[in-house]
Enzyme design. Structure first.
Site, PDB file in Angstrom:
ATOM      1  N   TYR A 138     -23.475  28.043 -75.435  1.00  0.00           N
ATOM      2  CA  TYR A 138     -22.724  29.108 -76.123  1.00  0.00           C
ATOM      3  C   TYR A 138     -21.222  28.945 -75.972  1.00  0.00           C
ATOM      4  O   TYR A 138     -20.444  29.285 -76.870  1.00  0.00           O
ATOM      5  CB  TYR A 138     -23.212  30.496 -75.660  1.00  0.00           C
ATOM      6  CG  TYR A 138     -24.541  30.849 -76.302  1.00  0.00           C
ATOM      7  CD1 TYR A 138     -25.736  30.660 -75.633  1.00  0.00           C
ATOM      8  CD2 TYR A 138     -24.580  31.286 -77.630  1.00  0.00           C
ATOM      9  CE1 TYR A 138     -26.953  30.927 -76.251  1.00  0.00           C
ATOM     10  CE2 TYR A 138     -25.795  31.552 -78.265  1.00  0.00           C
ATOM     11  CZ  TYR A 138     -26.979  31.364 -77.570  1.00  0.00           C
ATOM     12  OH  TYR A 138     -28.181  31.602 -78.194  1.00  0.00           O
ATOM     13  N   VAL A 161     -23.940  34.792 -85.525  1.00  0.00           N
ATOM     14  CA  VAL A 161     -23.211  35.330 -84.366  1.00  0.00           C
ATOM     15  C   VAL A 161     -21.724  34.958 -84.439  1.00  0.00           C
ATOM     16  O   VAL A 161     -20.953  35.267 -83.534  1.00  0.00           O
ATOM     17  CB  VAL A 161     -23.844  34.820 -83.045  1.00  0.00           C
ATOM     18  CG1 VAL A 161     -25.232  35.431 -82.874  1.00  0.00           C
ATOM     19  CG2 VAL A 161     -23.921  33.300 -82.982  1.00  0.00           C
ATOM     20  N   HIS A 206     -28.313  39.754 -84.700  1.00  0.00           N
ATOM     21  CA  HIS A 206     -28.610  38.826 -83.593  1.00  0.00           C
ATOM     22  C   HIS A 206     -27.458  38.743 -82.599  1.00  0.00           C
ATOM     23  O   HIS A 206     -27.401  37.813 -81.806  1.00  0.00           O
ATOM     24  CB  HIS A 206     -28.916  37.417 -84.136  1.00  0.00           C
ATOM     25  CG  HIS A 206     -30.228  37.357 -84.868  1.00  0.00           C
ATOM     26  ND1 HIS A 206     -30.585  36.290 -85.663  1.00  0.00           N
ATOM     27  CD2 HIS A 206     -31.263  38.235 -84.950  1.00  0.00           C
ATOM     28  CE1 HIS A 206     -31.776  36.505 -86.178  1.00  0.00           C
ATOM     29  NE2 HIS A 206     -32.215  37.677 -85.774  1.00  0.00           N
ATOM     30  N   CYS A 239     -23.438  42.477 -69.355  1.00  0.00           N
ATOM     31  CA  CYS A 239     -23.840  42.269 -67.969  1.00  0.00           C
ATOM     32  C   CYS A 239     -25.323  42.580 -67.830  1.00  0.00           C
ATOM     33  O   CYS A 239     -25.759  43.702 -68.126  1.00  0.00           O
ATOM     34  CB  CYS A 239     -23.032  43.181 -67.041  1.00  0.00           C
ATOM     35  SG  CYS A 239     -23.535  43.058 -65.314  1.00  0.00           S
ATOM     36  N   CYS A 278     -18.830  40.331 -63.412  1.00  0.00           N
ATOM     37  CA  CYS A 278     -18.744  41.485 -64.328  1.00  0.00           C
ATOM     38  C   CYS A 278     -17.519  42.324 -63.969  1.00  0.00           C
ATOM     39  O   CYS A 278     -17.285  42.595 -62.779  1.00  0.00           O
ATOM     40  CB  CYS A 278     -20.013  42.343 -64.198  1.00  0.00           C
ATOM     41  SG  CYS A 278     -19.904  43.940 -65.042  1.00  0.00           S
ATOM     42  N   SER A 335     -33.111  30.274 -93.968  1.00  0.00           N
ATOM     43  CA  SER A 335     -34.332  29.506 -94.240  1.00  0.00           C
ATOM     44  C   SER A 335     -35.564  30.397 -94.341  1.00  0.00           C
ATOM     45  O   SER A 335     -36.643  29.941 -94.686  1.00  0.00           O
ATOM     46  CB  SER A 335     -34.551  28.486 -93.106  1.00  0.00           C
ATOM     47  OG  SER A 335     -34.700  29.177 -91.866  1.00  0.00           O
ATOM     48  N   ALA A 385     -23.218  27.501-100.977  1.00  0.00           N
ATOM     49  CA  ALA A 385     -22.852  28.925-100.909  1.00  0.00           C
ATOM     50  C   ALA A 385     -21.436  29.154-101.439  1.00  0.00           C
ATOM     51  O   ALA A 385     -21.172  30.139-102.134  1.00  0.00           O
ATOM     52  CB  ALA A 385     -22.963  29.422 -99.460  1.00  0.00           C
TER      53      ALA A 385
END
Ligand code: BV8
Length: 238
Positions: free
Chosen positions: A55, A95, A111, A119, A138, A179, A221
């Site tokens: 990520y 995202v 999503h 946290c 955190c 998809s 697109a």
């Protein structure tokens, strides 16, 4: 036909021409990473460092990514529908923040978002644009339990009640750049059809559930979405 209650659903294909990877195309993200390892709670428990690396790289790539004509066309459409007194909700499986950057405001990230963290210990959420590590603490409870605020497989997507409520009342449902492989998003077209809505698929090629749509337009697109949205804006404006 003047549509007044519109729902748009987007997937990775709408951001492909902005350089964000798709998942299931021939060189897609799931050909380089195991979904089970990086997009499930079990994978995060097994190897949090691997998930953070996955990520962190995608979050960093967002800094250079810019909206493409498809994102901008959908933001223009939202403005035209609202000006004509209609309602439009853009539900995205993505995202990234490219719809926001293009000006879309009536937006729901079902999503989650790359630039949000939460946290796992105290539940607090917040904006986050840096790398995340297993020992990042955190800001509220101090636990080293921060994770991307992203919905993994087996987790409940966000906004489901609101989405189903809107699907039950919409007159136009348009699925863009997805998809049709991931549920519950892939089932939204059925809910919209049951509500009597006109259903349209705009994609590079027919998706797994293309047969469920009343209309389909295929191609990049940046062209197909721009043309389709511009047509609709002209009809709304008269
Ligand atoms: C859940 C994390 C319980 C974020 C992702 C039936 C009902 C309910 C659940 C299930 C079910 N069957 C199976 C399930 C479980 C599972 C699931 O769907 N599994 C699949 C693999 C079979 N679903 C879940 O676990 C979901 N949670 O079900 O909770 C529940 C049950 C009922 C009701 C409520 C809750 C959670 C799913 C979310 C998982 N998280 N990612 C991240 O890291 O990004 S999924 C991942 O796939 C991304 O979020 C992505 O957005 C999503 C969908 O993929 P697409 O966006 O469609 O991308 P893809 O590459 O597949 O396709 C791209 C398309 O674009 C292609 O068609 C291509 O042709 C096109 N394209 C490419 N370039 C272009 C283009 N089009 C136009 N122009 C271009 N240039």
């Amino acid at each position: 036909m003047d549509y007044r209650r519109i729902i748009l659903l987007t997937g990775a294909g709408v951001s492909a021409e902005s350089g964000m990877g798709t998942f299931r195309d021939k060189d897609g993200i799931w050909t380089r990473h195991s979904l089970e390892d990086v997009a499930t709670p079990e994978g995060f428990t097994r190897n949090p460092r691997l998930v953070h690396d996955f990520y962190n790289a995608r979050r960093r790539s967002l800094r250079e990514a810019a909206p493409n004509p498809a994102h901008r066309a959908l933001a223009r459409l939202e403005g035209a529908v609202k000006k004509a007194g209609g309602d439009l909700l853009l539900v995205t499986q993505n995202v990234d923040d490219l719809h926001e950057k293009a000006g879309s405001r009536s937006l729901l990230h079902m999503h989650g978002e790359l630039k949000q963290v939460m946290c796992a210990s105290c539940g607090i959420k917040g904006a986050w644009d840096e790398d995340l590590f297993t020992d990042t603490e955190c800001w509220r409870c101090g636990a080293s339990a921060l994770r991307p605020d992203v919905v993994w497989f087996g987790e409940m997507p966000y906004g489901m009640d609101a989405i189903y409520q809107k699907l039950g009342a919409c007159d136009l449902f348009v699925s863009i750049g997805t998809s049709g492989e991931v549920y519950p998003a892939a089932g939204f077209v059925n809910e919209a059809r049951r509500a009597g809505a006109h259903t349209v698929e705009l994609n590079l090629e027919p998706s797994a559930n293309a047969w469920e749509f009343s209309e389909g337009r295929y191609g990049l697109a940046s062209q197909v979405v721009d043309e389709w949205a511009s047509d609709l804006i002209r009809k709304i404006a008269v």
